[in-house]
Design a protein around this motif. Structure first.
Motif, PDB file in Angstrom:
ATOM      1  N   GLU A 176       0.813  -1.217   0.000  1.00 24.39           N
ATOM      2  CA  GLU A 176       0.000   0.000   0.000  1.00 24.39           C
ATOM      3  C   GLU A 176       0.845   1.266   0.000  1.00 24.39           C
ATOM      4  N   ASP A 177       2.151   1.136   0.261  1.00 22.52           N
ATOM      5  CA  ASP A 177       3.038   2.306   0.255  1.00 22.52           C
ATOM      6  C   ASP A 177       3.723   2.519  -1.097  1.00 22.52           C
ATOM      7  N   LEU A 178       3.559   1.567  -2.017  1.00 27.05           N
ATOM      8  CA  LEU A 178       4.273   1.653  -3.292  1.00 27.05           C
ATOM      9  C   LEU A 178       3.845   2.864  -4.112  1.00 27.05           C
ATOM     10  N   GLN A 179       2.544   3.178  -4.108  1.00 23.63           N
ATOM     11  CA  GLN A 179       2.065   4.306  -4.902  1.00 23.63           C
ATOM     12  C   GLN A 179       2.695   5.610  -4.450  1.00 23.63           C
ATOM     13  N   ALA A 180       2.814   5.794  -3.135  1.00 22.57           N
ATOM     14  CA  ALA A 180       3.441   7.015  -2.613  1.00 22.57           C
ATOM     15  C   ALA A 180       4.911   7.077  -3.029  1.00 22.57           C
ATOM     16  N   ILE A 181       5.570   5.923  -3.063  1.00 20.45           N
ATOM     17  CA  ILE A 181       6.971   5.888  -3.493  1.00 20.45           C
ATOM     18  C   ILE A 181       7.088   6.250  -4.967  1.00 20.45           C
ATOM     19  N   TYR A 182       6.190   5.705  -5.798  1.00 20.96           N
ATOM     20  CA  TYR A 182       6.202   6.036  -7.224  1.00 20.96           C
ATOM     21  C   TYR A 182       6.008   7.534  -7.432  1.00 20.96           C
ATOM     22  N   GLU A 183       5.089   8.122  -6.685  1.00 17.96           N
ATOM     23  CA  GLU A 183       4.827   9.558  -6.829  1.00 17.96           C
ATOM     24  C   GLU A 183       6.043  10.379  -6.412  1.00 17.96           C
ATOM     25  N   SER A 184       6.711   9.959  -5.344  1.00 17.07           N
ATOM     26  CA  SER A 184       7.920  10.668  -4.900  1.00 17.07           C
ATOM     27  C   SER A 184       9.027  10.578  -5.942  1.00 17.07           C
ATOM     28  N   LEU A 185       9.167   9.403  -6.557  1.00 19.98           N
ATOM     29  CA  LEU A 185      10.184   9.231  -7.597  1.00 19.98           C
ATOM     30  C   LEU A 185       9.874  10.083  -8.821  1.00 19.98           C
ATOM     31  N   ASP A 186       8.591  10.190  -9.161  1.00 16.26           N
ATOM     32  CA  ASP A 186       8.201  11.027 -10.304  1.00 16.26           C
ATOM     33  C   ASP A 186       8.548  12.493 -10.038  1.00 16.26           C
ATOM     34  N   LYS A 187       8.268  12.952  -8.806  1.00 17.83           N
ATOM     35  CA  LYS A 187       8.595  14.333  -8.449  1.00 17.83           C
ATOM     36  C   LYS A 187      10.099  14.570  -8.484  1.00 17.83           C
ATOM     37  N   TRP A 188      10.858  13.602  -7.955  1.00 24.11           N
ATOM     38  CA  TRP A 188      12.314  13.714  -7.952  1.00 24.11           C
ATOM     39  C   TRP A 188      12.861  13.740  -9.371  1.00 24.11           C
ATOM     40  N   SER A 189      12.275  12.917 -10.252  1.00 24.42           N
ATOM     41  CA  SER A 189      12.701  12.890 -11.645  1.00 24.42           C
ATOM     42  C   SER A 189      12.430  14.226 -12.327  1.00 24.42           C
ATOM     43  N   ALA A 190      11.276  14.829 -12.041  1.00 26.36           N
ATOM     44  CA  ALA A 190      10.942  16.123 -12.633  1.00 26.36           C
ATOM     45  C   ALA A 190      11.907  17.215 -12.177  1.00 26.36           C
ATOM     46  N   VAL A 191      12.270  17.175 -10.890  1.00 26.48           N
ATOM     47  CA  VAL A 191      13.227  18.154 -10.362  1.00 26.48           C
ATOM     48  C   VAL A 191      14.587  17.982 -11.037  1.00 26.48           C
ATOM     49  N   CYS A 192      15.011  16.727 -11.219  1.00 22.56           N
ATOM     50  CA  CYS A 192      16.298  16.458 -11.867  1.00 22.56           C
ATOM     51  C   CYS A 192      16.313  16.978 -13.304  1.00 22.56           C
ATOM     52  N   GLU A 193      15.229  16.746 -14.022  1.00 20.31           N
ATOM     53  CA  GLU A 193      15.153  17.216 -15.406  1.00 20.31           C
ATOM     54  C   GLU A 193      15.210  18.743 -15.471  1.00 20.31           C
ATOM     55  N   LYS A 194      14.545  19.401 -14.542  1.00 18.98           N
ATOM     56  CA  LYS A 194      14.570  20.856 -14.512  1.00 18.98           C
ATOM     57  C   LYS A 194      15.976  21.376 -14.231  1.00 18.98           C
ATOM     58  N   GLU A 195      16.657  20.738 -13.283  1.00 11.28           N
ATOM     59  CA  GLU A 195      18.024  21.156 -12.954  1.00 11.28           C
ATOM     60  C   GLU A 195      18.983  20.896 -14.114  1.00 11.28           C
ATOM     61  N   LEU A 196      18.782  19.792 -14.831  1.00 16.50           N
ATOM     62  CA  LEU A 196      19.619  19.501 -15.991  1.00 16.50           C
ATOM     63  C   LEU A 196      19.419  20.535 -17.086  1.00 16.50           C
ATOM     64  N   ASP A 197      18.167  20.955 -17.280  1.00 15.42           N
ATOM     65  CA  ASP A 197      17.894  22.004 -18.273  1.00 15.42           C
ATOM     66  C   ASP A 197      18.593  23.303 -17.888  1.00 15.42           C
TER      67      ASP A 197
END
Length: 244
Positions: free
Chosen positions: A155-176
């Motif tokens: 039941e905690d996997l969805q929250a982990i997926y959402e956190s990873l998606d947010k982290w990925s978006a932040v990384c992409e923004k910083e790379l840009d």
């Protein structure tokens, strides 16, 4: 895997006693475990032990020493080795939340009698490969460098997926942002080198013009001496080698 109550208890005890096993999610999610768990629930009227041991196994998978103390009356009593193991897992959970752990918090959360016992526990956890950290005795802190992950509830996997998606978006923004900065720096470097070349060629033309006229002003000689130095020529050759 076992299918009788006594065998279920024996297998769980072996898992919890084993000093090399600190993850139990695969056991809990195995088809055989899902087959045996209802058996324990059905036989509660005859014996509550199997269900209690399954709950204990789940606590070792996801919980901490504080969680055990809160429901210890409904769970089997821990052996000394199991207690030590649960303290290791509790330390892993604490290190996953904060990278700086005060001594006083660890002594309390790990139920240690004194500071030395807590330090020994941290060192033992490090030796087992569950944690990488430094003990700062002067500031009475444990500074975490690395910690293994623990089992995760479904039941905690969805929250982990959402956190990873947010982290990925932040990384992409910083790379840009970094890419824009690198491009800007490259353009400035190219512009600077172009201006340096223009200045050098202009200086050479001026020198040749004055030489043709049969003279060389003192001020021009000073400039010529400066830019004809070995340091300047070496730098010019170095930067010129990278021209496009």
């Amino acid at each position: 895997m076992a299918t009788t109550e006594s065998e279920v208890i024996q297998v769980i005890q072996q898992l919890l006693e084993n000093e090399s096993i600190y993850h139990f999610g695969r056991v809990l999610d195995s088809p055989k475990a899902r087959e045996v768990r209802p058996l324990a629930n059905v036989n509660l009227a005859a014996s509550e032990q199997p269900n209690a041991y399954w709950n204990l196994l789940e606590l070792f998978s996801f919980g901490t020493l504080s969680d055990y103390k809160a429901v210890s009356a409904q769970l089997p009593e821990l052996t000394e080795r199991q207690l030590e193991k649960l303290k290791h897992l509790s330390l892993v959970s604490l290190a996953s939340v904060s990278k700086v752990l005060p001594y006083d918090d660890l002594i309390r959360e790990l139920d240690c009698a004194h500071e030395q016992q807590m330090e020994d526990l941290v060192i033992d956890t490090i030796y087992k490969g569950l944690l990488s950290a430094k003990l700062d005795q002067q500031r009475r802190l444990v500074e975490v460098e690395f910690v293994v992950g623990r089992d995760v509830r479904r039941e905690d996997l969805q929250a982990i997926y959402e956190s990873l998606d947010k982290w990925s978006a932040v990384c992409e923004k910083e790379l840009d942002t970094l890419s824009v900065g690198v491009n800007d720096a490259e353009q400035k470097l190219v512009s600077k080198r172009a201006k340096e070349r223009e200045f050098t060629f202009a200086l050479q033309d001026l020198h040749m013009a004055h030489a043709s006229a049969g003279g060389e002003p003192e001020s021009l000689a000073r400039y010529d001496s400066q830019y004809a130095s070995s340091e300047y020529q070496n730098e010019e050759r170095r930067t010129g080698a990278g021209e496009f």
